[in-house]
Design a protein around this motif. Structure first.
Motif, PDB file in Angstrom:
ATOM      1  N   CYS A  22       9.656   7.534   5.342  1.00 46.77           N
ATOM      2  CA  CYS A  22       8.397   8.294   5.236  1.00 46.77           C
ATOM      3  C   CYS A  22       7.351   7.710   6.165  1.00 46.77           C
ATOM      4  O   CYS A  22       6.651   8.439   6.870  1.00 46.77           O
ATOM      5  CB  CYS A  22       7.822   8.208   3.825  1.00 46.77           C
ATOM      6  N   ALA A  23       7.224   6.396   6.137  1.00 50.65           N
ATOM      7  CA  ALA A  23       6.185   5.724   6.916  1.00 50.65           C
ATOM      8  C   ALA A  23       6.471   5.818   8.406  1.00 50.65           C
ATOM      9  O   ALA A  23       5.571   5.754   9.232  1.00 50.65           O
ATOM     10  CB  ALA A  23       6.089   4.269   6.478  1.00 50.65           C
ATOM     11  N   LEU A  24       7.745   6.002   8.752  1.00 47.84           N
ATOM     12  CA  LEU A  24       8.146   6.049  10.160  1.00 47.84           C
ATOM     13  C   LEU A  24       8.108   7.458  10.735  1.00 47.84           C
ATOM     14  O   LEU A  24       8.263   7.644  11.945  1.00 47.84           O
ATOM     15  CB  LEU A  24       9.572   5.493  10.309  1.00 47.84           C
ATOM     16  N   VAL A  84       2.691   6.476   9.157  1.00 45.69           N
ATOM     17  CA  VAL A  84       1.586   5.556   8.901  1.00 45.69           C
ATOM     18  C   VAL A  84       0.714   5.338  10.131  1.00 45.69           C
ATOM     19  O   VAL A  84      -0.500   5.199  10.030  1.00 45.69           O
ATOM     20  CB  VAL A  84       2.152   4.218   8.367  1.00 45.69           C
ATOM     21  N   ASP A  85       1.333   5.351  11.325  1.00 46.36           N
ATOM     22  CA  ASP A  85       0.495   5.041  12.493  1.00 46.36           C
ATOM     23  C   ASP A  85      -0.406   6.201  12.891  1.00 46.36           C
ATOM     24  O   ASP A  85      -1.106   6.123  13.900  1.00 46.36           O
ATOM     25  CB  ASP A  85       1.317   4.489  13.662  1.00 46.36           C
ATOM     26  N   MET A 131      -0.680  -9.575   5.650  1.00 49.27           N
ATOM     27  CA  MET A 131       0.228  -8.492   6.035  1.00 49.27           C
ATOM     28  C   MET A 131       0.086  -7.315   5.071  1.00 49.27           C
ATOM     29  O   MET A 131      -0.005  -7.518   3.858  1.00 49.27           O
ATOM     30  CB  MET A 131       1.656  -9.037   5.968  1.00 49.27           C
ATOM     31  N   LEU A 132       0.064  -6.100   5.615  1.00 49.07           N
ATOM     32  CA  LEU A 132      -0.008  -4.891   4.794  1.00 49.07           C
ATOM     33  C   LEU A 132       1.345  -4.187   4.894  1.00 49.07           C
ATOM     34  O   LEU A 132       1.745  -3.775   5.984  1.00 49.07           O
ATOM     35  CB  LEU A 132      -1.132  -3.998   5.324  1.00 49.07           C
ATOM     36  N   LEU A 133       2.019  -4.101   3.765  1.00 52.27           N
ATOM     37  CA  LEU A 133       3.336  -3.463   3.733  1.00 52.27           C
ATOM     38  C   LEU A 133       3.115  -2.027   3.256  1.00 52.27           C
ATOM     39  O   LEU A 133       2.827  -1.795   2.086  1.00 52.27           O
ATOM     40  CB  LEU A 133       4.214  -4.242   2.748  1.00 52.27           C
ATOM     41  N   VAL A 134       3.215  -1.069   4.162  1.00 56.79           N
ATOM     42  CA  VAL A 134       2.770   0.293   3.845  1.00 56.79           C
ATOM     43  C   VAL A 134       3.967   1.230   3.680  1.00 56.79           C
ATOM     44  O   VAL A 134       4.810   1.339   4.574  1.00 56.79           O
ATOM     45  CB  VAL A 134       1.855   0.846   4.967  1.00 56.79           C
ATOM     46  N   THR A 135       3.998   1.933   2.548  1.00 54.28           N
ATOM     47  CA  THR A 135       5.034   2.937   2.309  1.00 54.28           C
ATOM     48  C   THR A 135       4.395   4.327   2.316  1.00 54.28           C
ATOM     49  O   THR A 135       3.185   4.451   2.177  1.00 54.28           O
ATOM     50  CB  THR A 135       5.691   2.732   0.931  1.00 54.28           C
ATOM     51  N   LEU A 169       0.854  -1.191   0.000  1.00 56.71           N
ATOM     52  CA  LEU A 169       0.000   0.000   0.000  1.00 56.71           C
ATOM     53  C   LEU A 169       0.891   1.242   0.000  1.00 56.71           C
ATOM     54  O   LEU A 169       1.691   1.439   0.910  1.00 56.71           O
ATOM     55  CB  LEU A 169      -0.878  -0.010   1.264  1.00 56.71           C
ATOM     56  N   ASP A 170       0.729   2.055  -1.046  1.00 56.27           N
ATOM     57  CA  ASP A 170       1.520   3.287  -1.161  1.00 56.27           C
ATOM     58  C   ASP A 170       0.668   4.452  -0.680  1.00 56.27           C
ATOM     59  O   ASP A 170      -0.367   4.758  -1.270  1.00 56.27           O
ATOM     60  CB  ASP A 170       1.940   3.465  -2.625  1.00 56.27           C
TER      61      ASP A 170
END
Ligand code: SF4
Lengths: 178, 535
Positions: free
Chosen positions: A104-106, A120-121, A70-74, A32-33
Motif C-alpha cells: 500500500c505504502a509503495l 506514502v511519498d 525513524m517513521l515506519l509508515v503503512t 504511522l498507519d
C-alpha cells in the motif's frame, strides 16, 4: 526452518552491529498507519515478539514522534490523513528517516485518486521502501538494516552548525551524533 | 422474483421449503416503519445490515437475520422523497447506517435528528474534501456532531488520535470525561476510509476480490468468502465440496491467529509481559503455519470466486497445528490461573445482553454477552454439517467472558480443522475441552437449504442479478451483497465485515463504569479493526 533461523540470526547480528556503531545505544521507531488493512500493523507488532525481539538489537518503539529517529509508515496515505501524517513527521527531530512499509505504502494497492495519494511519498519524503503485502517480520528486519545505513548517511551529512544570536557561527557538535 | 405475503414474516413462512436461505421482499415506503417494527419484535430476528443503492429512486435495503429460522430476510423499499421513517428509533442498530446513507445517497430519516459524519471528513481548512459517492450528495453535509455532554458543565472532551499507540491502527476517539471516568466516547474513522465499495463498481467480482481481501487484512478469508458467496449467488454457481472445505479450513486458521493476537493484546494492555510473549509465540507459529499450508501468513489469495485458489498442504497442517495449539492452550490456562490478570478483566467493559441485542452485535462479543449467534450454526453455508457443535458462549459480558469465549473457540477451531481434514469425522466436532465452560451448541435441525441459492430480484429490473453472502469471521458474521449488471460487472457491492457491527458496542462497553486505563483492555477484548469499519 533452519535456513530461516540462520538468515534471521545473520541479519540480527549485522543489524545489532550497525545500530551500535552508528547510534551508540539505540534507535527509536514511531509507527504511522495512513490507511492500512491492519495486517501490516500486526507484522510490525510481531517484531517485538520473542521470535524476533527487536529490543535485543537496539531498536525500540516509541509512542512520541519527538523521540523517534525513524517513521515506519503503512497504508496508501489517505488524503484525509495527510495533515496528521505531516504533523507527525514535522514533530520528529533531525536526522530522521521515513520507511514506507508494505505494498500500500509503495503504490501497489491503491491508485492516486480522490481517496488516497496511493503511496506514502505523495506526502512524506521516503528514504527506504519495504515491499510485501504485508512484509513479514523478517522482511521488516531487512528493511530496517537498509534504513540504518541511510540514517548513518544522513547523520554524516549534517553540518551541526548552530547560529549564535548575533549571527556568528559556532560549531555545536564536536562529532557527537548519537 | 420476490416472495410476496401480507407481511415479510408471512412471506418468509410462505417461502418455507421452496426458497433458498435468503428471502427478498418488497416493502413500500408507507409500510416501512410498521414492518420494521414487526420484524424487530419477532423472536430470533436481528437487523444485520442496512444499505442503499441507486439514485432515482434510492433503494433502501434492510437485511434481517432470522437466526432461528436459518434465513436472511431482505426488505427493499424505493425512496422517492428526501426522507424515510427514522428506523433507528425502532431498531437502534440502524443509526450508523442512517448516517452513512445520508452521506452517500442524500436521503435522511425524518425528524431532523443530528447525523454524524462517517466517511467524509470535516473541512480541513480548504473546504470539504470532495469524495466520490455511491449515490447523490446530500443537500447539506452532516455537521461534525459530538457526543452529548450528559453531565452538563462537569465534563470535558479529551481528543485522542488519530495517531495512537505504536503498532495500532489510526483512530480518533473523543473521550468525554469528568476527570477519570469515561462518561462518553465517540469515534471518527474517516482517516481510514478508502472507498472500497465505490472501488468495486464496474469491476468483475474476481477483480474486486483483491480489494475486498484488503479491506480488512485480518479478516481476508471471511470477508473474501462472504463476498465470493454473494457473487456466486448472483452468478448462480456453487463451489465444489473440496473448495468449500478448503475455505473452511482457512477460515478456522484465521480465527486461531486472530484469537491468539487478541490474547496477546489483552496481556499487553494489562502489562503482563510474560503472557504476551507466550501468546505471541503461538501467534507467530500460527502465521508460519498459514504460510506453510496456504502460502500466505494472512491467508490472502485462498478464496476465489467459484472456489478456492490454493490447495492446502494438509501434511504441514497436521504436523504444525498441534504445536501451535498446545502453546496457545497452555498460555490460556496459565492466564486463567493468574488472579491479578483475571481480576483486571472482570467487570471491565461490560456489554449487557440487552445492549448486545439492541445493537445487533455479533461474534465473540455477542456470545460473551449471552447472545449465541454464529452463522456456522444459524445460517447454512460451506461444508458445515447438520450436527456441528460449537461453544455456546459465556454469560457476563465483560472482558473476562470475551477471553473465555476466545479460548473456547480456539479449542473448537482446532477440532473443526481436524474434522475438515477428515470429513467423515465432522459429526464429532465438539466444543470446549477447557474445564468450567458451558456446553456446546448444536445445529440440531441441520442444514435444510441449499446454500448459495440465487437470491431472487425484482421482476422487470433493468439490471441483472444479485446475491447475499456470509461467513463467520473471527469477529462474527461477515456479510456481503453483490449486484451485477448485464455484462457481469459489479453495479453495487456492499461489504459489511463484523467490525462494522461490533464497534457500535464499544462505546457502550467503555461507558459502563470504566476509567481511561480500561479502554485499551476493552479494545483488545473486542479485537476489532478500524480498517473493517472504515472500508
Ligand atoms: S500492504 Fe498489504 S498487508 Fe499491508 S496494509 Fe496494505 S494491503 Fe494490508
Amino acid at each position: 526452518m533452519t535456513a530461516d533461523i540462520a538468515i534471521e540470526e545473520r541479519a540480527a547480528a549485522e543489524l545489532r552491529r550497525e545500530v551500535a556503531r552508528q547510534f551508540g545505544r539505540s534507535l527509536h521507531i514511531r509507527t504511522l498507519d495512513t490507511g492500512s488493512c491492519a495486517a501490516c500493523e500486526q507484522e510490525i507488532r510481531l517484531l517485538a515478539a520473542p521470535h524476533y525481539d527487536l529490543h535485543r538489537l537496539g531498536f525500540f518503539f516509541t509512542p512520541a514522534p519527538r523521540h523517534a529517529d525513524m517513521l515506519l509508515v503503512t497504508g496508501p496515505m489517505i488524503r484525509a490523513f495527510a495533515v496528521a501524517a505531516s504533523k507527525t513527521y514535522e514533530a520528529m527531530p533531525e536526522p530522521k528517516l521515513v520507511v514506507a512499509t508494505g505494498a500500500c505504502a509503495l503504490g501497489g494497492v491503491y491508485p492516486d485518486d480522490a481517496f488516497t495519494y496511493g503511496r506514502v511519498d505523495g506526502v512524506l519524503p521516503v528514504d527506504v521502501w519495504i515491499p510485501g503485502c504485508p512484509p513479514s517480520p523478517l522482511a521488516l528486519l531487512q528493511g530496517l538494516l537498509v534504513a540504518v545505513g541511510r540514517l548513518a548517511e544522513k547523520v554524516s551529512g549534517l553540518s551541526f552548525i548552530a547560529r549564535s544570536p548575533e549571527g556568528a557561527h559556532e560549531d555545536a557538535t564536536a562529532g557527537g551524533a548519537a | 422474483m420476490t416472495v410476496t405475503g401480507t407481511t415479510p414474516l408471512s412471506a418468509v413462512a410462505a417461502a418455507a421449503d421452496t426458497q433458498g436461505p435468503v428471502v427478498v421482499t418488497d416493502v413500500s415506503a408507507a409500510d416501512l416503519a410498521g414492518i420494521t417494527k414487526e420484524v424487530a419484535r419477532a423472536p430470533g430476528a436481528r437487523l444485520a445490515d442496512m444499505f442503499a443503492d441507486g439514485t432515482d429512486p434510492v433503494m433502501l435495503r434492510l437485511v434481517w437475520a432470522l437466526d432461528s429460522d436459518q434465513r436472511y430476510l431482505i426488505t427493499q423499499t424505493p425512496i422517492d422523497t428526501d426522507d424515510y421513517p427514522a428506523l433507528s428509533d425502532i431498531a437502534p442498530a440502524a443509526f450508523v447506517e442512517e448516517c452513512e446513507i445520508y452521506e452517500q445517497f442524500g436521503v435522511r430519516p425524518v425528524g431532523g435528528k443530528p447525523l454524524n459524519r462517517v466517511a467524509i471528513p470535516p473541512p480541513l481548512g480548504q473546504g470539504d474534501i470532495d469524495l466520490p459517492r455511491l449515490g447523490r450528495a446530500p443537500a447539506e453535509l452532516p455537521q461534525d456532531v459530538h457526543a452529548p455532554h450528559v453531565v452538563g458543565g462537569q465534563a470535558f472532551e479529551f481528543p485522542f488520535g488519530p495517531v495512537r499507540q505504536v503498532g495500532v491502527e489510526s483512530l480518533y476517539y473523543g473521550l468525554v470525561t469528568s476527570g477519570e471516568e469515561v462518561v462518553d466516547l465517540y469515534m471518527f474513522t474517516w482517516h481510514k476510509h478508502r472507498g472500497l465499495e465505490w472501488r468495486t463498481q464496474g469491476k468483475t467480482p474476481a477483480q474486486a476480490l483483491f480489494h475486498v481481501e484488503r479491506a480488512e487484512g485480518l479478516g481476508a478469508v471471511a470477508n473474501g468468502w462472504a463476498f465470493a458467496s454473494a457473487a456466486e449467488a448472483a452468478l448462480g454457481i456453487e463451489p465444489s465440496a473440496p473448495a468449500q472445505r478448503c475455505r473452511a479450513i482457512a477460515l478456522e486458521l484465521e480465527r486461531l491467529y486472530n484469537h491468539a493476537a487478541a490474547i496477546a493484546a489483552l496481556c499487553q494492555a494489562c502489562g503482563l509481559a510474560v503472557g504476551r510473549a507466550a501468546a505471541e509465540i503461538a501467534l507467530e507459529q500460527l502465521h508460519r503455519l498459514n504460510a506453510a499450508v496456504f502460502g500466505h501468513r494472512y491467508l490472502f489469495g485462498v478464496v476465489d470466486i467459484g472456489g478456492a485458489v490454493v490447495t492446502p498442504d494438509t501434511q504441514a497442517l497436521r504436523a504444525g497445528l498441534p504445536d501451535a495449539y498446545g502453546e496457545l492452550r497452555r498460555g490460556g490456562e496459565a492466564l486463567l490461573a493468574t488472579n491479578s490478570f483475571v481480576d483486571r478483566l472482570e467487570a471491565t467493559g461490560t456489554v449487557t445482553e440487552e445492549a448486545a441485542r439492541r445493537l445487533g452485535l455479533v461474534g465473540p462479543v455477542a456470545r460473551a454477552s449471552g447472545v449465541a449467534v454464529d452463522t456456522r450454526l444459524d445460517h447454512c453455508y460451506g461444508p458445515y454439517p447438520g450436527q456441528l457443535r460449537l461453544p455456546a458462549g459465556q454469560p457476563g459480558g465483560d472482558a473476562l467472558a470475551r477471553l473465555k469465549v476466545m479460548l473456547d473457540e480456539v479449542a473448537a477451531s482446532v477440532s473443526l480443522v481436524n474434522a475438515l481434514l477428515d470429513p467423515v469425522g465432522l459429526e464429532q466436532v465438539g466444543g470446549s475441552d477447557l474445564p468450567g465452560r458451558s456446553g456446546p451448541r448444536s445445529n440440531t435441525s441441520g442444514c435444510e437449504h441449499s446454500a448459495n441459492t440465487p437470491v431472487r430480484t425484482r421482476p422487470g429490473r433493468p439490471t441483472g442479478r444479485s446475491g447475499l453472502g456470509w461467513a463467520e469471521s473471527s469477529r462474527g458474521e461477515s456479510l456481503a451483497w453483490v449486484e451485477l449488471d448485464s455484462d457481469g460487472l459489479i453495479r453495487r457491492a456492499r461489504l459489511r465485515p463484523a467490525a462494522v457491527r461490533n464497534w457500535r458496542g464499544f462505546d457502550d462497553a467503555c461507558r459502563s463504569q470504566n476509567v481511561f486505563t480500561d479502554i485499551p483492555i476493552i479494545e483488545a477484548s473486542f479485537w476489532l479493526t478500524v480498517a473493517g469499519l472504515a472500508r
